[in-house]
Design a protein around this motif. Sequence first.
Motif, PDB file in Angstrom:
ATOM      1  N   TYR A 127     -28.550 -27.138  -7.201  1.00 21.62           N
ATOM      2  CA  TYR A 127     -28.594 -27.708  -5.961  1.00 21.62           C
ATOM      3  C   TYR A 127     -27.060 -28.376  -5.597  1.00 21.62           C
ATOM      4  O   TYR A 127     -26.310 -28.820  -6.489  1.00 21.62           O
ATOM      5  CB  TYR A 127     -29.539 -28.761  -5.642  1.00 21.62           C
ATOM      6  N   GLU A 128     -26.725 -28.358  -4.398  1.00 20.46           N
ATOM      7  CA  GLU A 128     -25.548 -29.193  -3.959  1.00 20.46           C
ATOM      8  C   GLU A 128     -25.606 -29.510  -2.448  1.00 20.46           C
ATOM      9  O   GLU A 128     -25.509 -28.981  -1.463  1.00 20.46           O
ATOM     10  CB  GLU A 128     -24.186 -28.303  -4.001  1.00 20.46           C
ATOM     11  N   GLY A 129     -25.985 -31.021  -2.531  1.00 17.77           N
ATOM     12  CA  GLY A 129     -26.431 -31.392  -0.863  1.00 17.77           C
ATOM     13  C   GLY A 129     -24.945 -31.866  -0.646  1.00 17.77           C
ATOM     14  O   GLY A 129     -24.219 -32.204  -1.114  1.00 17.77           O
ATOM     15  N   GLU A 130     -24.951 -31.431   0.735  1.00 20.13           N
ATOM     16  CA  GLU A 130     -23.675 -31.634   1.586  1.00 20.13           C
ATOM     17  C   GLU A 130     -24.051 -31.964   3.020  1.00 20.13           C
ATOM     18  O   GLU A 130     -24.836 -31.758   3.474  1.00 20.13           O
ATOM     19  CB  GLU A 130     -22.830 -30.358   1.458  1.00 20.13           C
ATOM     20  N   VAL A 131     -23.005 -32.475   3.578  1.00 19.27           N
ATOM     21  CA  VAL A 131     -22.796 -32.923   5.025  1.00 19.27           C
ATOM     22  C   VAL A 131     -22.066 -31.559   5.530  1.00 19.27           C
ATOM     23  O   VAL A 131     -20.930 -31.474   5.389  1.00 19.27           O
ATOM     24  CB  VAL A 131     -22.135 -34.267   5.560  1.00 19.27           C
ATOM     25  N   ALA A 132     -22.650 -30.934   6.845  1.00 19.54           N
ATOM     26  CA  ALA A 132     -22.038 -29.820   7.485  1.00 19.54           C
ATOM     27  C   ALA A 132     -21.573 -30.276   8.744  1.00 19.54           C
ATOM     28  O   ALA A 132     -21.966 -31.063   9.498  1.00 19.54           O
ATOM     29  CB  ALA A 132     -23.025 -28.671   7.404  1.00 19.54           C
ATOM     30  N   VAL A 133     -20.324 -29.922   9.116  1.00 19.29           N
ATOM     31  CA  VAL A 133     -19.492 -30.157  10.369  1.00 19.29           C
ATOM     32  C   VAL A 133     -19.773 -28.583  11.185  1.00 19.29           C
ATOM     33  O   VAL A 133     -19.301 -27.631  10.488  1.00 19.29           O
ATOM     34  CB  VAL A 133     -18.302 -30.442  10.125  1.00 19.29           C
ATOM     35  N   VAL A 134     -20.163 -28.770  12.289  1.00 23.59           N
ATOM     36  CA  VAL A 134     -20.223 -27.716  13.182  1.00 23.59           C
ATOM     37  C   VAL A 134     -19.243 -27.761  14.325  1.00 23.59           C
ATOM     38  O   VAL A 134     -19.019 -28.806  14.966  1.00 23.59           O
ATOM     39  CB  VAL A 134     -21.474 -27.475  13.985  1.00 23.59           C
ATOM     40  N   ILE A 135     -18.470 -26.606  14.499  1.00 22.92           N
ATOM     41  CA  ILE A 135     -17.275 -26.896  15.446  1.00 22.92           C
ATOM     42  C   ILE A 135     -17.853 -26.605  16.851  1.00 22.92           C
ATOM     43  O   ILE A 135     -18.575 -25.814  16.932  1.00 22.92           O
ATOM     44  CB  ILE A 135     -16.308 -25.803  15.157  1.00 22.92           C
ATOM     45  N   GLY A 136     -17.263 -27.280  17.582  1.00 20.66           N
ATOM     46  CA  GLY A 136     -17.693 -27.261  19.256  1.00 20.66           C
ATOM     47  C   GLY A 136     -16.827 -26.549  20.183  1.00 20.66           C
ATOM     48  O   GLY A 136     -17.156 -26.453  21.225  1.00 20.66           O
ATOM     49  N   LEU A 155     -23.146 -33.015  13.358  1.00 17.39           N
ATOM     50  CA  LEU A 155     -23.288 -32.816  12.072  1.00 17.39           C
ATOM     51  C   LEU A 155     -24.985 -32.155  11.681  1.00 17.39           C
ATOM     52  O   LEU A 155     -25.753 -32.169  12.398  1.00 17.39           O
ATOM     53  CB  LEU A 155     -23.132 -34.031  11.264  1.00 17.39           C
ATOM     54  N   SER A 156     -24.657 -31.575  10.578  1.00 19.90           N
ATOM     55  CA  SER A 156     -26.132 -31.102  10.030  1.00 19.90           C
ATOM     56  C   SER A 156     -26.270 -31.342   8.542  1.00 19.90           C
ATOM     57  O   SER A 156     -25.219 -31.828   7.907  1.00 19.90           O
ATOM     58  CB  SER A 156     -26.235 -29.714  10.336  1.00 19.90           C
ATOM     59  N   ASP A 223     -11.010 -36.242   4.250  1.00 19.19           N
ATOM     60  CA  ASP A 223     -12.176 -36.511   5.207  1.00 19.19           C
ATOM     61  C   ASP A 223     -12.062 -35.059   6.190  1.00 19.19           C
ATOM     62  O   ASP A 223     -11.440 -34.355   6.224  1.00 19.19           O
ATOM     63  CB  ASP A 223     -11.758 -37.783   5.615  1.00 19.19           C
ATOM     64  N   PHE A 224     -12.834 -35.384   6.994  1.00 20.22           N
ATOM     65  CA  PHE A 224     -13.054 -34.408   8.137  1.00 20.22           C
ATOM     66  C   PHE A 224     -11.412 -34.042   8.913  1.00 20.22           C
ATOM     67  O   PHE A 224     -11.248 -32.745   9.120  1.00 20.22           O
ATOM     68  CB  PHE A 224     -13.680 -34.856   9.427  1.00 20.22           C
ATOM     69  N   THR A 225     -10.708 -35.159   9.183  1.00 24.62           N
ATOM     70  CA  THR A 225      -9.695 -34.735   9.703  1.00 24.62           C
ATOM     71  C   THR A 225      -8.550 -34.083   8.500  1.00 24.62           C
ATOM     72  O   THR A 225      -8.001 -33.166   9.134  1.00 24.62           O
ATOM     73  CB  THR A 225      -8.659 -36.057   9.888  1.00 24.62           C
ATOM     74  N   ASP A 226      -8.479 -34.393   7.494  1.00 25.05           N
ATOM     75  CA  ASP A 226      -7.766 -33.638   6.452  1.00 25.05           C
ATOM     76  C   ASP A 226      -8.481 -32.218   6.327  1.00 25.05           C
ATOM     77  O   ASP A 226      -7.539 -31.007   6.360  1.00 25.05           O
ATOM     78  CB  ASP A 226      -8.033 -34.395   5.188  1.00 25.05           C
ATOM     79  N   ILE A 227      -9.500 -31.942   6.243  1.00 23.89           N
ATOM     80  CA  ILE A 227     -10.104 -30.704   6.096  1.00 23.89           C
ATOM     81  C   ILE A 227      -9.843 -29.729   7.195  1.00 23.89           C
ATOM     82  O   ILE A 227      -9.139 -28.527   7.066  1.00 23.89           O
ATOM     83  CB  ILE A 227     -11.780 -30.602   6.029  1.00 23.89           C
ATOM     84  N   LEU A 228      -9.946 -30.279   8.578  1.00 23.48           N
ATOM     85  CA  LEU A 228      -9.512 -29.481   9.934  1.00 23.48           C
ATOM     86  C   LEU A 228      -8.127 -29.315   9.835  1.00 23.48           C
ATOM     87  O   LEU A 228      -7.860 -28.068  10.426  1.00 23.48           O
ATOM     88  CB  LEU A 228     -10.367 -30.116  10.943  1.00 23.48           C
ATOM     89  N   ARG A 229      -7.267 -30.023   9.517  1.00 18.61           N
ATOM     90  CA  ARG A 229      -5.973 -29.991   9.591  1.00 18.61           C
ATOM     91  C   ARG A 229      -5.446 -28.888   8.442  1.00 18.61           C
ATOM     92  O   ARG A 229      -4.896 -27.866   9.146  1.00 18.61           O
ATOM     93  CB  ARG A 229      -5.202 -31.388   9.206  1.00 18.61           C
ATOM     94  N   ALA A 238     -13.700 -21.440  15.737  1.00 16.67           N
ATOM     95  CA  ALA A 238     -14.521 -21.068  16.981  1.00 16.67           C
ATOM     96  C   ALA A 238     -15.620 -21.970  17.382  1.00 16.67           C
ATOM     97  O   ALA A 238     -16.393 -22.433  16.049  1.00 16.67           O
ATOM     98  CB  ALA A 238     -14.635 -19.614  17.097  1.00 16.67           C
ATOM     99  N   PRO A 239     -16.369 -22.065  18.255  1.00 19.79           N
ATOM    100  CA  PRO A 239     -17.719 -22.746  18.436  1.00 19.79           C
ATOM    101  C   PRO A 239     -18.658 -21.996  17.712  1.00 19.79           C
ATOM    102  O   PRO A 239     -18.932 -20.954  17.565  1.00 19.79           O
ATOM    103  CB  PRO A 239     -17.981 -22.584  19.813  1.00 19.79           C
ATOM    104  N   GLY A 240     -19.373 -22.989  17.035  1.00 19.29           N
ATOM    105  CA  GLY A 240     -20.486 -22.400  15.911  1.00 19.29           C
ATOM    106  C   GLY A 240     -19.834 -22.230  14.652  1.00 19.29           C
ATOM    107  O   GLY A 240     -20.785 -22.041  13.708  1.00 19.29           O
ATOM    108  N   ASP A 241     -18.732 -22.289  14.309  1.00 23.93           N
ATOM    109  CA  ASP A 241     -18.285 -21.982  12.874  1.00 23.93           C
ATOM    110  C   ASP A 241     -18.723 -23.611  12.085  1.00 23.93           C
ATOM    111  O   ASP A 241     -18.884 -24.658  12.641  1.00 23.93           O
ATOM    112  CB  ASP A 241     -16.684 -22.168  12.897  1.00 23.93           C
ATOM    113  N   VAL A 242     -19.033 -23.432  10.884  1.00 24.09           N
ATOM    114  CA  VAL A 242     -19.333 -24.145   9.864  1.00 24.09           C
ATOM    115  C   VAL A 242     -18.683 -24.397   8.747  1.00 24.09           C
ATOM    116  O   VAL A 242     -18.153 -23.687   8.217  1.00 24.09           O
ATOM    117  CB  VAL A 242     -21.205 -23.872   9.468  1.00 24.09           C
ATOM    118  N   ILE A 243     -18.472 -25.916   8.523  1.00 26.33           N
ATOM    119  CA  ILE A 243     -17.852 -26.302   7.394  1.00 26.33           C
ATOM    120  C   ILE A 243     -18.575 -27.402   6.636  1.00 26.33           C
ATOM    121  O   ILE A 243     -18.972 -28.374   7.228  1.00 26.33           O
ATOM    122  CB  ILE A 243     -16.527 -27.055   7.725  1.00 26.33           C
ATOM    123  N   ALA A 244     -19.020 -26.860   5.481  1.00 24.76           N
ATOM    124  CA  ALA A 244     -19.749 -27.640   4.513  1.00 24.76           C
ATOM    125  C   ALA A 244     -18.708 -28.471   3.746  1.00 24.76           C
ATOM    126  O   ALA A 244     -17.877 -27.860   3.049  1.00 24.76           O
ATOM    127  CB  ALA A 244     -20.411 -26.802   3.400  1.00 24.76           C
TER     128      ALA A 244
END
Length: 282
Positions: A127-136, A155-156, A223-229, A238-244
Motif C-alpha cells: 500500500y501507499e496512501g497519498e493525496v492526489a491533486v487534480v488539475i483544473g 484534492l482526492s 509541496d504542490f508549488t514545487d511539484i507543479l513548477r 491539462a484539466p483532469g490530469d492527476v498528480i499523486a
Amino acid sequence: MKLLSYRIGNKASFGVLREHGVIDGAEVLDGEAGSIRELLDRDLLSTLRTLCAGREVTHTLTEVEYLPPIADPAKILCVGVNYADHRAETGQSDKPAHPTIFSRFADSQVGHEQPVVAPSISKQLDYEGEVAVVIGRHISSVETEDDALQAIAGLSCYNDLSVRDWQLHSSQWLPGKNFRGVGSFGPFLVTLEEFDDLKSVELTTRVNGEVRQQARLDQLIFDFTDILRYVTGFTDLAPGDVIATGTPGGVGMVATPPRFLAPGDVTEIEVSGVGVLRNRIA
C-alpha cells in the motif's frame, strides 16, 4: 463542492455529492459535460454549482458503482519518496535537488469499494496512501504559489499500490506501478475552496483498521508549488490530469518482517476534508 464519478447499469456519469445522495451533473448541465474531466475542460464548475442549488438528489449512494473521479486522465504523474520519513526508511537520508517523477496508466486505477486484484505473479503487493491533486486548467508554466493554486481543481485520495519486486527489477519503477487495476483513486474530488489550510490536511492509511501511515501536507519535501513548477518545466498539464504527491513512512516493504497485502485485506486511505477510499484485496 464534492464531485464523484459513477456508473449505474451500463451508464457512466458524474455528479455532486449531497447528504442523501448525488445530483447527476450531466443531467443538470443538459449534456454539456459527461464527465468531470469534460466539466473542468469546459470551465463549468461554477455553472454546475449554481444549477445544483436547491436541487433534489438523482440517486442514492447505494445505487451507484464508484469510478475513479477522473476515469480517463491524459496524464497520471506520481512523486516518489516525497516525505522525509519515507526517504529515511528506504535508506535515502539526503534531500534531493528535484522531485522524483514517474507515471501511471489510466487502466491501473479502480474506484472506491472496487476490488484490487493481487497479481498472481507476485507476493509483494504494498500500500501507499497519498493525496492526489487534480488539475483544473491548461497550464504550461507554474512559478508561484498563486500560479499553483489557480491550476488545481481539487484534492482526492490515492492508493499508489506497488508490486515491489517488479518495481525493483531495475532503477525504473514503471512495471511495479502499472499492473492493471492495482491502484485506487477516489471516492471524491473536493474542490480547493473547501480547504481552509492545505498544509494542515492530514493523510492516514489503515490496513484492516490498523493505522500504518499518518502525515500532514506540511511534511511534504516538495509541496504542490514545487511539484507543479518542476513538472511544467518538461510537460504541459491539462484539466483532469492527476498528480499523486507521495507517500509517507510506514509502507509494508520496510517492516520486519515485511507486511505485504494479501487477499481479504482491506485498505483505507483517508484524507481530511475529502473522505475515505476503501478497497478490498482480491
